[in-house]
Design a protein around this motif. Sequence first.
Motif, PDB file in Angstrom:
ATOM      1  N   ILE A   9       0.869  -1.173   0.000  1.00 14.09           N
ATOM      2  CA  ILE A   9       0.000   0.000   0.000  1.00 14.09           C
ATOM      3  C   ILE A   9       0.904   1.220   0.000  1.00 14.09           C
ATOM      4  O   ILE A   9       1.576   1.512   0.993  1.00 14.09           O
ATOM      5  N   ALA A  10       0.966   1.915  -1.110  1.00 13.42           N
ATOM      6  CA  ALA A  10       1.837   3.078  -1.263  1.00 13.42           C
ATOM      7  C   ALA A  10       0.987   4.350  -1.168  1.00 13.42           C
ATOM      8  O   ALA A  10       0.195   4.640  -2.059  1.00 13.42           O
ATOM      9  N   ASP A  11       1.142   5.060  -0.063  1.00 12.33           N
ATOM     10  CA  ASP A  11       0.321   6.244   0.209  1.00 12.33           C
ATOM     11  C   ASP A  11       1.075   7.507  -0.204  1.00 12.33           C
ATOM     12  O   ASP A  11       1.888   8.039   0.545  1.00 12.33           O
ATOM     13  N   GLU A  12       0.831   7.963  -1.431  1.00 11.12           N
ATOM     14  CA  GLU A  12       1.471   9.147  -2.002  1.00 11.12           C
ATOM     15  C   GLU A  12       2.984   9.124  -1.763  1.00 11.12           C
ATOM     16  O   GLU A  12       3.555  10.053  -1.183  1.00 11.12           O
ATOM     17  N   PRO A  13       3.673   8.070  -2.218  1.00 10.63           N
ATOM     18  CA  PRO A  13       5.082   7.891  -1.865  1.00 10.63           C
ATOM     19  C   PRO A  13       6.043   8.859  -2.539  1.00 10.63           C
ATOM     20  O   PRO A  13       7.223   8.886  -2.181  1.00 10.63           O
ATOM     21  N   THR A  14       5.582   9.647  -3.513  1.00 11.88           N
ATOM     22  CA  THR A  14       6.502  10.548  -4.223  1.00 11.88           C
ATOM     23  C   THR A  14       6.117  12.019  -4.089  1.00 11.88           C
ATOM     24  O   THR A  14       6.768  12.879  -4.676  1.00 11.88           O
ATOM     25  N   THR A  15       5.093  12.318  -3.307  1.00 11.09           N
ATOM     26  CA  THR A  15       4.600  13.694  -3.213  1.00 11.09           C
ATOM     27  C   THR A  15       5.672  14.665  -2.703  1.00 11.09           C
ATOM     28  O   THR A  15       5.756  15.805  -3.151  1.00 11.09           O
ATOM     29  N   ALA A  16       6.512  14.212  -1.760  1.00  5.68           N
ATOM     30  CA  ALA A  16       7.499  15.099  -1.138  1.00  5.68           C
ATOM     31  C   ALA A  16       8.797  15.195  -1.931  1.00  5.68           C
ATOM     32  O   ALA A  16       9.742  15.843  -1.485  1.00  5.68           O
ATOM     33  N   LEU A  17       8.854  14.577  -3.125  1.00  2.83           N
ATOM     34  CA  LEU A  17      10.090  14.515  -3.893  1.00  2.83           C
ATOM     35  C   LEU A  17      10.022  15.403  -5.125  1.00  2.83           C
ATOM     36  O   LEU A  17       8.940  15.665  -5.653  1.00  2.83           O
ATOM     37  N   ASP A  18      11.193  15.827  -5.610  1.00  3.31           N
ATOM     38  CA  ASP A  18      11.181  16.612  -6.839  1.00  3.31           C
ATOM     39  C   ASP A  18      10.907  15.693  -8.027  1.00  3.31           C
ATOM     40  O   ASP A  18      10.921  14.470  -7.902  1.00  3.31           O
ATOM     41  N   VAL A  19      10.662  16.291  -9.190  1.00  2.25           N
ATOM     42  CA  VAL A  19      10.156  15.541 -10.334  1.00  2.25           C
ATOM     43  C   VAL A  19      11.109  14.435 -10.774  1.00  2.25           C
ATOM     44  O   VAL A  19      10.689  13.309 -11.071  1.00  2.25           O
ATOM     45  N   ASP A  68       5.765  -9.944  -8.176  1.00  2.00           N
ATOM     46  CA  ASP A  68       4.365 -10.282  -8.457  1.00  2.00           C
ATOM     47  C   ASP A  68       3.461  -9.889  -7.290  1.00  2.00           C
ATOM     48  O   ASP A  68       2.567 -10.638  -6.893  1.00  2.00           O
ATOM     49  N   MET A  69       3.704  -8.689  -6.745  1.00  6.74           N
ATOM     50  CA  MET A  69       2.901  -8.180  -5.632  1.00  6.74           C
ATOM     51  C   MET A  69       1.652  -7.483  -6.152  1.00  6.74           C
ATOM     52  O   MET A  69       1.618  -6.994  -7.278  1.00  6.74           O
ATOM     53  N   ALA A  70       0.654  -7.419  -5.298  1.00  2.71           N
ATOM     54  CA  ALA A  70      -0.461  -6.504  -5.546  1.00  2.71           C
ATOM     55  C   ALA A  70      -0.046  -5.120  -5.069  1.00  2.71           C
ATOM     56  O   ALA A  70       0.770  -4.980  -4.160  1.00  2.71           O
ATOM     57  N   LEU A  71      -0.611  -4.105  -5.685  1.00  2.00           N
ATOM     58  CA  LEU A  71      -0.276  -2.725  -5.339  1.00  2.00           C
ATOM     59  C   LEU A  71      -1.553  -1.915  -5.178  1.00  2.00           C
ATOM     60  O   LEU A  71      -2.416  -1.925  -6.057  1.00  2.00           O
ATOM     61  N   LEU A  72      -1.664  -1.226  -4.045  1.00  4.27           N
ATOM     62  CA  LEU A  72      -2.721  -0.240  -3.844  1.00  4.27           C
ATOM     63  C   LEU A  72      -2.020   1.105  -3.776  1.00  4.27           C
ATOM     64  O   LEU A  72      -1.348   1.419  -2.791  1.00  4.27           O
ATOM     65  N   PHE A  73      -2.144   1.885  -4.836  1.00  2.00           N
ATOM     66  CA  PHE A  73      -1.382   3.124  -4.979  1.00  2.00           C
ATOM     67  C   PHE A  73      -2.306   4.318  -4.772  1.00  2.00           C
ATOM     68  O   PHE A  73      -3.258   4.528  -5.519  1.00  2.00           O
ATOM     69  N   ILE A  74      -2.006   5.107  -3.740  1.00  2.00           N
ATOM     70  CA  ILE A  74      -2.850   6.235  -3.346  1.00  2.00           C
ATOM     71  C   ILE A  74      -2.183   7.533  -3.773  1.00  2.00           C
ATOM     72  O   ILE A  74      -1.003   7.767  -3.483  1.00  2.00           O
ATOM     73  N   SER A  75      -2.938   8.393  -4.457  1.00  2.00           N
ATOM     74  CA  SER A  75      -2.349   9.628  -4.957  1.00  2.00           C
ATOM     75  C   SER A  75      -3.439  10.641  -5.301  1.00  2.00           C
ATOM     76  O   SER A  75      -4.611  10.294  -5.442  1.00  2.00           O
ATOM     77  N   HIS A  76      -3.024  11.911  -5.428  1.00  2.00           N
ATOM     78  CA  HIS A  76      -3.919  12.942  -5.953  1.00  2.00           C
ATOM     79  C   HIS A  76      -3.561  13.261  -7.397  1.00  2.00           C
ATOM     80  O   HIS A  76      -4.188  14.126  -8.025  1.00  2.00           O
ATOM     81  N   ASP A  77      -2.554  12.587  -7.935  1.00  2.00           N
ATOM     82  CA  ASP A  77      -2.019  12.873  -9.262  1.00  2.00           C
ATOM     83  C   ASP A  77      -2.522  11.821 -10.251  1.00  2.00           C
ATOM     84  O   ASP A  77      -2.096  10.661 -10.212  1.00  2.00           O
ATOM     85  N   LEU A  78      -3.398  12.228 -11.148  1.00  9.02           N
ATOM     86  CA  LEU A  78      -4.012  11.290 -12.089  1.00  9.02           C
ATOM     87  C   LEU A  78      -2.983  10.696 -13.041  1.00  9.02           C
ATOM     88  O   LEU A  78      -3.061   9.508 -13.379  1.00  9.02           O
ATOM     89  N   ALA A  79      -2.006  11.487 -13.460  1.00 11.85           N
ATOM     90  CA  ALA A  79      -0.985  10.983 -14.382  1.00 11.85           C
ATOM     91  C   ALA A  79      -0.173   9.864 -13.735  1.00 11.85           C
ATOM     92  O   ALA A  79       0.135   8.854 -14.373  1.00 11.85           O
ATOM     93  N   VAL A  80       0.156  10.029 -12.474  1.00 16.14           N
ATOM     94  CA  VAL A  80       0.921   8.999 -11.765  1.00 16.14           C
ATOM     95  C   VAL A  80       0.082   7.741 -11.585  1.00 16.14           C
ATOM     96  O   VAL A  80       0.560   6.627 -11.785  1.00 16.14           O
ATOM     97  N   VAL A  81      -1.183   7.905 -11.213  1.00 19.26           N
ATOM     98  CA  VAL A  81      -2.075   6.756 -11.045  1.00 19.26           C
ATOM     99  C   VAL A  81      -2.240   6.015 -12.368  1.00 19.26           C
ATOM    100  O   VAL A  81      -2.250   4.778 -12.412  1.00 19.26           O
ATOM    101  N   ALA A  82      -2.362   6.766 -13.471  1.00 23.77           N
ATOM    102  CA  ALA A  82      -2.503   6.138 -14.790  1.00 23.77           C
ATOM    103  C   ALA A  82      -1.256   5.330 -15.142  1.00 23.77           C
ATOM    104  O   ALA A  82      -1.339   4.285 -15.789  1.00 23.77           O
ATOM    105  N   ARG A  83      -0.116   5.810 -14.717  1.00 20.67           N
ATOM    106  CA  ARG A  83       1.141   5.098 -14.988  1.00 20.67           C
ATOM    107  C   ARG A  83       1.263   3.826 -14.153  1.00 20.67           C
ATOM    108  O   ARG A  83       1.737   2.798 -14.659  1.00 20.67           O
ATOM    109  N   MET A  84       0.827   3.883 -12.903  1.00 23.40           N
ATOM    110  CA  MET A  84       1.142   2.824 -11.953  1.00 23.40           C
ATOM    111  C   MET A  84       0.073   1.739 -11.831  1.00 23.40           C
ATOM    112  O   MET A  84       0.360   0.663 -11.315  1.00 23.40           O
ATOM    113  N   THR A  85      -1.168   2.001 -12.263  1.00 26.49           N
ATOM    114  CA  THR A  85      -2.253   1.079 -11.933  1.00 26.49           C
ATOM    115  C   THR A  85      -3.050   0.640 -13.153  1.00 26.49           C
ATOM    116  O   THR A  85      -3.006   1.248 -14.214  1.00 26.49           O
TER     117      THR A  85
END
Length: 268
Positions: free
Chosen positions: A170-180, A198-215
């Motif tokens: 469960i990744a809760d906005e893991p890159t929000t505090a980092l530069d691009v 081969d893990m499952a991933l629950l990726f939490i974010s406010h960034d639609l582009a990142v969510v589209a990339r990761m999920t």
Amino acid sequence: MSLLEVAGLTVTAGGRRLVDDVSFTVAAGERVGVIGESGSGKSVTSLAITGLLGGGLETSGSVLLDGTQVIGAPDRMLRPLRGPVASLLFQEPLTALDPLMRVERQIAEPIRRHLGLRGAALQQAVLGALNDVSLPDPRIARAFPHELSGGQRQRVATAIALAASPKLLIADEPTTALDVTVQDEILTLLERLVAERDMALLFISHDLAVVARMTQRVVVMRRGEAVEQGPITEILGDPQHPYAQGLVASARALDSALDAPATPGVVR
């Protein structure tokens, strides 16, 4: 049975609903995103899934994590699940990591507790965990968190989260505090590790582009409710709820602005 089954999850604080009747599933090996603005209930949902909500919050509904009911379960029943079944990767590693403990001890703790390693085997596992997140320098193991860069700290936090080989990260906005640039490195790292293990991933974010990339699939949350969910391609191509439509429109407008040719004399 899905690895994670959330049904009718409701979390209240002082009569106010922080999460309101939320339902979704995550299958083994599936990548699911949860997206929404600040205060939409994303992080509260992630903490409820692992039974880590603080006092003063009332929870109802059902959360089945690898077949175990989380809601109402005593902490002693949930501790064995945190690590081998589900593990959390938080937004700000500087606060998530213990500032008074060297990196090697923080990584060693979940390995010792869940895998039972000791001595030289434990030391090798710690170095292997750091190597897995592209931190091969053994000096990092002896460092304190404040001695590392933001990107290095997030890699250490990732190593800790993955130390017990969880089925679900469960990744809760893991890159929000980092530069691009560092953000892209961490996302690439997570993509690789999720695929390799081969893990499952629950990726939490406010960034639609990142969510589209990761999920592969996304749950859209607003004011504690899951207002829309489905495959990410469908949400991007034909969003139904007005809030989801606004997210997609905003993301497209930003992409257009970034792709537009620069105007002489105008700094962007």
